[in-house]
Write a protein that holds these residues in place. Structure first.
Motif, PDB file in Angstrom:
ATOM      1  N   ASP A   1       0.830  -1.198   0.000  1.00 28.67           N
ATOM      2  CA  ASP A   1       0.000   0.000   0.000  1.00 28.67           C
ATOM      3  C   ASP A   1       0.870   1.255   0.000  1.00 28.67           C
ATOM      4  O   ASP A   1       0.565   2.232  -0.703  1.00 28.67           O
ATOM      5  N   VAL A   2       1.936   1.224   0.789  1.00 27.57           N
ATOM      6  CA  VAL A   2       2.864   2.354   0.834  1.00 27.57           C
ATOM      7  C   VAL A   2       3.470   2.592  -0.550  1.00 27.57           C
ATOM      8  O   VAL A   2       3.587   3.733  -1.003  1.00 27.57           O
ATOM      9  N   GLY A   3       3.820   1.516  -1.236  1.00 29.84           N
ATOM     10  CA  GLY A   3       4.377   1.636  -2.576  1.00 29.84           C
ATOM     11  C   GLY A   3       3.397   2.229  -3.567  1.00 29.84           C
ATOM     12  O   GLY A   3       3.787   3.003  -4.458  1.00 29.84           O
ATOM     13  N   LEU A   4       2.108   1.895  -3.433  1.00 30.66           N
ATOM     14  CA  LEU A   4       1.094   2.465  -4.325  1.00 30.66           C
ATOM     15  C   LEU A   4       0.963   3.972  -4.142  1.00 30.66           C
ATOM     16  O   LEU A   4       0.524   4.681  -5.055  1.00 30.66           O
ATOM     17  N   ALA A   5       1.361   4.467  -2.962  1.00 32.36           N
ATOM     18  CA  ALA A   5       1.361   5.907  -2.710  1.00 32.36           C
ATOM     19  C   ALA A   5       2.696   6.549  -3.102  1.00 32.36           C
ATOM     20  O   ALA A   5       2.930   7.721  -2.775  1.00 32.36           O
ATOM     21  N   HIS A   6       3.538   5.771  -3.760  1.00 34.13           N
ATOM     22  CA  HIS A   6       4.852   6.261  -4.201  1.00 34.13           C
ATOM     23  C   HIS A   6       5.694   6.717  -3.020  1.00 34.13           C
ATOM     24  O   HIS A   6       6.466   7.677  -3.117  1.00 34.13           O
TER      25      HIS A   6
END
Length: 489
Positions: A225-230
């Protein structure tokens, strides 16, 4: 809200084509969710509509003349009772706003599995224009009008604080109810958010801000999820901008800064904003706000005249914690935060939501993010009905059991010549039983974790649910639907 068929046609481009108001934004988000759900049109309509709204106009003699005030209490859904929702005092209060907020309350309670239906109240008033004793007269008369129609009742409709109200107003309402219902043993449960001395609960004032903190912590436990928020890494060190340092924003900012090592680089208030790339001392800022009512002249940070510009500042996390609609079609393209958590109700319009989603911004929705208040209100209501403080029965028993364990470990160490001892700080923390505040925070943390995990499971498992807001609505609507279906609808 529009009917299901029109909701099925909603797309990002359609949503962004005009600037919807707050109620219309809620309608669009509702329709977007039900368009991917297998529900009958009749059931969708039952969940969609507001059951009832009571409008009251009452007079109070103040300053030598009669002043007439207009108030509302809306009941959106009685799939569970009592219904729950705050009372706000603001000049912008109207029927549309109250009904939209009541709808959000229905879905919010369902999302975090608090057994209430949704309600909301409002009084069209500027609370700063009246002296405390005058505000008490107004509040008591408003409460009287609602109480005599069972729109304030421990078993039917339980208000709480909202914008412009707080513990003081809730204490007045609770006392007014008790005066009118002298034999009701559960009178204190007619309203939540009360002072401790009037039957409140530890942790209620901080609850919504604490819930925002717990929501962010849970988000950062999931690298995908953190990665999807860049973004990458944990919560520590993240650069945060907070818009609105009221009860919610100030608590969220303080907890995040002091306990999670985030940098509050910017805050925005009605009279301007403050900026410090190295992180603002949020304790000093909030102390200045309490003293002066604004941030102008604050010795901390650099003053920014255009507070709205801070919504567009470069940061990792943006926390809008004030009014609805502050992020809209016009400024959404300039918002640079990759992650937004909605601490306020409806701070992002449906048009802005579509534009931000198209850019890949991750939004932790209000339906979930600001549910801490109603969760702890539920704990307070249960406390009032049970007539006992949380922890009173078991705290010392826990301490006694823990002492037995520690004493046995130390005895074994001495008998076996192991030569080790427990650290004093560990013994102190381990031996102390949980008090009410710790139990409340534990219950809130558990609630926020479970709700997020339910949302993200739908978010990642269903291609037609591309974001957390839609996942939150789908989860909540499904639960309300099942509740109605068990009633034979």
């Amino acid at each position: 809200m529009s009917d299901t068929a029109s909701g099925a046609q909603v797309s990002g481009l359609t949503e962004a084509a005009h600037e919807p108001g707050f109620r219309q934004s809620v309608e669009l988000m509702f329709n977007r969710a039900v368009s991917v759900m297998d529900l009958s049109p009749g059931l969708v309509e039952k969940i969609r509509v507001c059951n009832s709204t009571y409008t009251v106009r009452f007079g109070v003699r103040l300053r030598g003349q009669i002043h007439t005030f207009t108030g509302y209490r809306s009941v959106h859904s009685e799939h569970m009772e009592p219904v729950k929702g705050g009372i706000r005092y603001a000049l912008a209060v109207d029927q549309d706003e109250v009904e939209a907020l009541a709808a959000l309350m229905t879905l919010k309670c369902a999302l975090v599995e608090v057994p209430f239906g949704g309600s909301k109240g409002g009084l069209c008033i500027d609370p700063r224009a009246w002296e405390p004793h005058e505000l008490e007269q107004i509040t008591r008369r408003f409460a009287y009008e609602l109480i005599k129609r069972d729109l304030i009742n421990p078993a039917q409709n339980v208000p709480a604080p909202d914008m412009g109200t707080g513990e003081r107003e809730m204490a007045w309402i609770a006392d007014q109810y008790a005066r009118m219902n002298t034999s009701d043993i559960n009178a204190r449960a007619c309203v939540t958010g009360k002072p401790l001395e009037a039957g409140g609960i530890h942790g209620r004032v901080e609850a919504t801000g604490r819930g925002v903190q717990y929501a962010l912590r849970e988000f950062f436990r999931h690298p995908r999820d953190v990665g999807l928020a860049h973004l990458e890494g944990g919560l520590s060190g993240k650069r945060v901008v907070v818009q609105g340092l009221g009860n919610v924003g100030s608590h969220a900012a303080r907890f995040l800064a002091l306990e999670d090592d985030v940098r509050i680089v910017g805050v925005a208030e009605r009279d301007g904003g403050l900026w410090d790339e190295n992180g603002l001392d949020i304790e000093q800022v909030t102390a200045w706000l309490r003293q002066t009512g604004g941030v102008t002249g604050c010795p901390v940070g650099t003053y920014v005249e255009d507070a709205a510009a801070l919504l567009e500042a470069e940061c990792d996390i943006l926390i809008p914690a004030a009014l609805e609609g502050v992020i809209h079609r016009d400024n959404a393209p300039r918002v640079r935060a990759p992650l937004i958590i909605e601490a306020a109700n409806g701070p992002i319009t449906a048009a802005a939501d579509a534009l931000l989603r198209e850019r890949g911004v991750v939004i932790i929705p209000d339906l979930y993010a600001n549910a801490g208040g109603v969760t702890v209100s539920y704990f307070e209501w249960v406390k009032n009905l049970s007539h006992i403080r949380f922890g009173r029965m078991q705290r010392r028993a826990e301490e006694a059991r823990n002492h037995l364990l520690v004493n046995e470990l130390e005895r074994l160490s001495a008998d076996k010549g192991l030569g080790w001892t427990l650290a004093p700080d560990f013994k102190t923390r381990f031996l102390r039983g949980a008090d009410e505040l710790e139990l409340v925070r534990s219950g809130l943390d558990d609630t926020m974790r479970d709700a997020y995990q339910t949302m993200r499971e739908i978010w990642h498992a269903r291609a037609e649910v591309p974001d957390l807001r839609m996942a939150a609505y789908v989860t909540a609507i499904s639960r309300v639907a099942r509740s109605y279906q068990t009633k034979g609808l």
